[in-house]
Design a protein around this motif. Structure first.
Motif, PDB file in Angstrom:
ATOM      1  N   ARG A  62      29.848  33.281   4.312  1.00 14.48           N
ATOM      2  CA  ARG A  62      28.780  34.631   2.403  1.00 14.48           C
ATOM      3  C   ARG A  62      29.269  32.795   1.492  1.00 14.48           C
ATOM      4  N   ASP A  63      27.523  32.472   1.448  1.00 15.39           N
ATOM      5  CA  ASP A  63      27.455  31.204   0.365  1.00 15.39           C
ATOM      6  C   ASP A  63      26.975  31.638  -0.765  1.00 15.39           C
ATOM      7  N   ALA A  64      27.851  30.865  -1.923  1.00 20.53           N
ATOM      8  CA  ALA A  64      27.612  31.316  -2.603  1.00 20.53           C
ATOM      9  C   ALA A  64      26.376  30.529  -3.769  1.00 20.53           C
ATOM     10  N   ALA A  65      26.182  29.086  -3.137  1.00 18.85           N
ATOM     11  CA  ALA A  65      24.128  28.785  -3.544  1.00 18.85           C
ATOM     12  C   ALA A  65      23.758  29.468  -3.502  1.00 18.85           C
ATOM     13  N   ARG A  66      23.677  30.218  -2.346  1.00 16.76           N
ATOM     14  CA  ARG A  66      22.420  31.198  -2.240  1.00 16.76           C
ATOM     15  C   ARG A  66      22.390  32.655  -3.345  1.00 16.76           C
TER      16      ARG A  66
ATOM     17  N   THR B 105      21.064  29.539 -14.750  1.00 18.64           N
ATOM     18  CA  THR B 105      23.012  29.254 -15.011  1.00 18.64           C
ATOM     19  C   THR B 105      23.506  29.346 -13.870  1.00 18.64           C
ATOM     20  N   GLN B 106      24.849  28.843 -13.752  1.00 20.79           N
ATOM     21  CA  GLN B 106      25.417  28.368 -12.895  1.00 20.79           C
ATOM     22  C   GLN B 106      27.579  28.512 -13.297  1.00 20.79           C
ATOM     23  N   VAL B 107      27.423  28.920 -12.530  1.00 23.41           N
ATOM     24  CA  VAL B 107      29.037  29.700 -11.859  1.00 23.41           C
ATOM     25  C   VAL B 107      30.425  28.109 -11.663  1.00 23.41           C
ATOM     26  N   LEU B 108      31.409  27.689 -12.745  1.00 16.57           N
ATOM     27  CA  LEU B 108      32.037  26.279 -12.631  1.00 16.57           C
ATOM     28  C   LEU B 108      33.310  26.817 -12.674  1.00 16.57           C
ATOM     29  N   LEU B 109      34.276  26.755 -11.929  1.00 16.01           N
ATOM     30  CA  LEU B 109      35.154  26.655 -11.348  1.00 16.01           C
ATOM     31  C   LEU B 109      36.266  25.834 -11.219  1.00 16.01           C
TER      32      LEU B 109
ATOM     33  N   PRO C   2      30.666  23.197  -9.617  1.00 14.23           N
ATOM     34  CA  PRO C   2      30.179  24.168  -9.003  1.00 14.23           C
ATOM     35  C   PRO C   2      30.426  24.806  -8.192  1.00 14.23           C
ATOM     36  N   LEU C   3      30.182  26.137  -8.082  1.00 12.69           N
ATOM     37  CA  LEU C   3      30.782  27.568  -6.737  1.00 12.69           C
ATOM     38  C   LEU C   3      30.570  26.646  -5.393  1.00 12.69           C
ATOM     39  N   ALA C   4      29.118  26.149  -5.590  1.00 13.55           N
ATOM     40  CA  ALA C   4      28.558  26.102  -4.217  1.00 13.55           C
ATOM     41  C   ALA C   4      30.044  24.112  -3.336  1.00 13.55           C
ATOM     42  N   GLN C   5      30.074  23.683  -4.425  1.00 18.43           N
ATOM     43  CA  GLN C   5      30.933  22.792  -4.351  1.00 18.43           C
ATOM     44  C   GLN C   5      32.489  23.173  -3.600  1.00 18.43           C
ATOM     45  N   HIS C   6      32.748  23.741  -4.301  1.00 18.10           N
ATOM     46  CA  HIS C   6      34.175  24.226  -4.029  1.00 18.10           C
ATOM     47  C   HIS C   6      34.521  24.605  -2.275  1.00 18.10           C
ATOM     48  N   GLY C   7      35.406  24.859  -1.807  1.00 13.05           N
ATOM     49  CA  GLY C   7      35.654  25.187  -0.797  1.00 13.05           C
ATOM     50  C   GLY C   7      34.704  26.823  -0.235  1.00 13.05           C
ATOM     51  N   GLU C   8      34.474  27.473   1.113  1.00 12.55           N
ATOM     52  CA  GLU C   8      34.090  28.769   1.895  1.00 12.55           C
ATOM     53  C   GLU C   8      34.895  29.802   1.108  1.00 12.55           C
ATOM     54  N   GLY C   9      36.563  29.418   0.852  1.00 12.03           N
ATOM     55  CA  GLY C   9      36.688  30.971   1.313  1.00 12.03           C
ATOM     56  C   GLY C   9      37.069  30.725  -0.146  1.00 12.03           C
ATOM     57  N   THR C  10      36.591  29.965  -1.538  1.00 10.11           N
ATOM     58  CA  THR C  10      37.002  30.392  -2.661  1.00 10.11           C
ATOM     59  C   THR C  10      35.245  30.980  -2.697  1.00 10.11           C
ATOM     60  N   GLN C  11      34.381  30.570  -2.456  1.00  7.20           N
ATOM     61  CA  GLN C  11      32.968  31.148  -1.787  1.00  7.20           C
ATOM     62  C   GLN C  11      32.600  31.912  -1.627  1.00  7.20           C
ATOM     63  N   SER C  12      33.331  32.650  -0.574  1.00 11.46           N
ATOM     64  CA  SER C  12      33.465  34.288  -0.452  1.00 11.46           C
ATOM     65  C   SER C  12      34.117  34.971  -1.147  1.00 11.46           C
TER      66      SER C  12
END
Length: 570
Positions: free
Chosen positions: A164-168, A251-255, A264-274
């Motif tokens: 699950r790719d948050a960037a996509r 618009t983008q989500v930031l954590l 940005p979500l895409a810069q976080h780990g795969e678990g967080t993105q998933s």
């Protein structure tokens, strides 16, 4: 409206498969048993645009023999059957809209069966595909494109892959994120005011950063060669998006990261993105589903390995989240924690034997409800891991559980790799576990003690063989119990050293030292209360020191036999 049954012929790695579904169904099994193909088949039917001219299937979707060619492959058939869960479950309005494609099954409940097929057409030299509705007898009905569009509107299928790719998924054209950012609900006057303020801010940025002036001047010269409109100043530069819908599209989500910086979500780990993508889907169902698909829409979520990239505690949290989602959920997993979070009757186990795939489930009447409830509790306690085993070694006690597994390890026999699970059955008795193993297609081996209680367990197991050979399922220790057997095979000094002086004085051992009766008396009359785990650990330490040659033969034979059964059919 939910999918009650899926039937697949000659699709990818599956030659023939029929599987039924509940409101929530978890599909599990070893690798290469067709789990992902099941999800893909559903998406092929419900996620494909009606009337698209291109063939639905690629060459690699056809089931190929070792030297087979797609053009020679048998036709693909994928059938989805939708069925009422109870009488009058479907609204009159929905049935009227679907029209003649609605039939009545043998149990009186209304059904709709949709088939997507694909084949190679010799006449036109190309692959072709077709949608058909079928009557309850399996015969095609007249083409009905409007009913097909309505089905895909009523039961929209959403597929979340394991990667699950948050960037996509969080792009403006994403299936779940897009409806949020494209929904312009801003008052026109307010929008004009915002855009005017953005224009002023944009000009301040450009005035402060003059590096764009040369670029703007050069581009303006192109107006001499290519008409750019009647504006006096045909070239403008937007350091910021100038229109509200442009801003929303970006618009983008930031954590917050571990440092506190918002990323940005895409810069976080795969678990967080998933996890974020699953939560996004939850938000979509809650806020946007009806607007996108209508009030009758009942989504079907096909979710591949929701545990992917997640910590075990997060897996349990995701399991709870998924249970709260609306619509029908069809999930594949390799997580025991996830299996343990759903009722056993919601599980479907796939097992490949040769080129065939069998589906196992707990059928109605196989296990009574009180026993099933107790099994559910035990599976949760064991965190579901035993359900992935191909063979169950059912033993009486904790010592048996420890000694059998550790002896196999010392002998170089990998029970885990062979799909062998070993656990004690005495909390529920032997019968519930045997019935569960038979329902899920797991080979079971009852390992009973040689005492009267063990003989009782063995007799119960014999009564549940159902015609299967007893030698494949029943093993009895050649001693009163495991501790006595260990004493008879070189470990007696461990138990003699731990004997309680008070118990020895109160009940002297009347038997000749070294006989089975002597060891039996020592184990059952002289040992400290609750001392079995300690003795088991000491025996394992001795096995590690002395190596495989010190392992009693029954334990080696049992481990090898279980491994052989685990490898059958692979």
């Amino acid at each position: 409206m939910i999918i009650s049954k899926l039937k697949i012929d000659n699709f990818r790695g599956i030659t023939a498969l029929e599987i039924d579904f509940d409101q929530t169904t978890v599909v599990f099994g070893s690798n290469n048993t067709g789990k992902s193909t099941v999800l893909a088949a559903i998406q092929m039917v419900l996620g494909r645009a009606v009337g698209r001219r291109s063939a639905a299937f690629s060459e690699y979707d056809f089931h190929l023999d070792q030297d087979g060619q797609p053009t020679d492959a048998a036709p693909i058939k994928i059938e989805l059957t939708f069925k009422e869960t109870e009488p009058d479950d479907w609204s009159d309005a929905m049935v009227q809209q679907l029209g003649p494609v609605v039939g009545i099954g043998g149990d009186g409940l209304q059904i709709v069966t949709l088939r997507l097929s694909g084949r190679y057409d010799e006449a036109i030299g190309s692959f072709v595909s077709a949608f058909d509705f079928l009557n309850p007898n399996g015969d095609p009905l007249p083409a009905n494109a409007s009913a097909l569009r309505r089905i895909q509107q009523i039961v929209p299928a959403f597929y979340l892959a394991a990667l699950r790719d948050a960037a996509r998924e969080f792009r403006s054209n994403g299936a779940f994120w897009g409806p949020f950012v494209k929904s312009l609900k801003i008052d026109p006057d307010i929008r004009e005011e915002i855009e005017a303020e953005i224009a002023q801010l944009n000009q301040r940025v450009l005035d402060a950063h003059t590096g764009f002036d040369a670029v703007k001047a050069r581009l303006g010269q192109s107006a001499q060669l290519v008409p750019l409109g009647g504006a006096d100043d045909p070239v403008s530069i937007d350091a910021l998006p100038s229109r509200v819908f442009d801003i929303l599209a970006r618009t983008q989500v930031l954590l917050s990261g571990v440092s506190g910086a918002r990323l940005p979500l895409a810069q976080h780990g795969e678990g967080t993105q998933s996890l974020a993508v699953i939560c996004l889907f939850d938000a979509f169902l809650d806020a946007r589903l009806v607007g996108e698909y209508g009030e009758d829409a009942v989504p079907i979520l096909t979710l591949e390995e929701p545990e992917a990239h997640l910590h075990p505690s997060a897996v349990r949290a995701v399991g709870q989240l998924i249970s709260r989602l609306g619509g029908q959920k069809i999930i594949t997993t390799h997580s025991g924690d996830l299996l343990a979070s759903v009722p056993l009757k919601s599980l479907r186990r796939l097992r490949r034997v040769g080129n065939e795939i069998d589906v196992f489930k707990i059928e109605d009447g196989m296990i009574d409800e009180p026993t099933l409830s107790r099994l559910d509790h035990q599976i949760r306690r064991l965190r579901g891991s035993i359900l992935f085993a191909r063979v169950w070694l059912l033993v009486e006690g904790e010592t048996d559980e420890v000694i059998i597994q550790e002896a196999a390890r010392v002998a170089g026999i990998d029970l885990f790799a062979a799909g062998v699970g070993c656990f004690k059955f005495t909390e529920l008795g032997i019968e519930p576990y045997i019935r569960l193993a038979d329902a899920l297609g797991i080979h079971w081996i009852c390992v009973s003690d040689g005492d009267p209680a063990g003989q009782g367990y063995a007799n119960t197991a014999v009564g549940l063989l159902g015609g299967k050979p007893a030698q494949d399922h029943i093993r009895t220790l050649p001693a009163w119990d495991m501790e006595t057997y260990l004493c008879m095979n070189g470990f007696g000094d461990i138990f003699e050293a731990s004997a309680s002086p008070q118990k020895v004085a109160a009940n002297p051992n009347p038997h000749a030292q070294g006989t089975q009766e002597y060891w039996q008396h020592l184990v059952n009359k002289h040992q400290p209360t609750k001392g079995k785990p300690v003795r088991a650990t000491q025996v394992v330490d001795r096995l590690d020191q002395q190596g495989a040659a010190s392992i009693p033969p029954f334990l080696v034979d049992l481990a090898n036999f279980a491994v052989a059964k685990g490898r059958e059919g692979l």
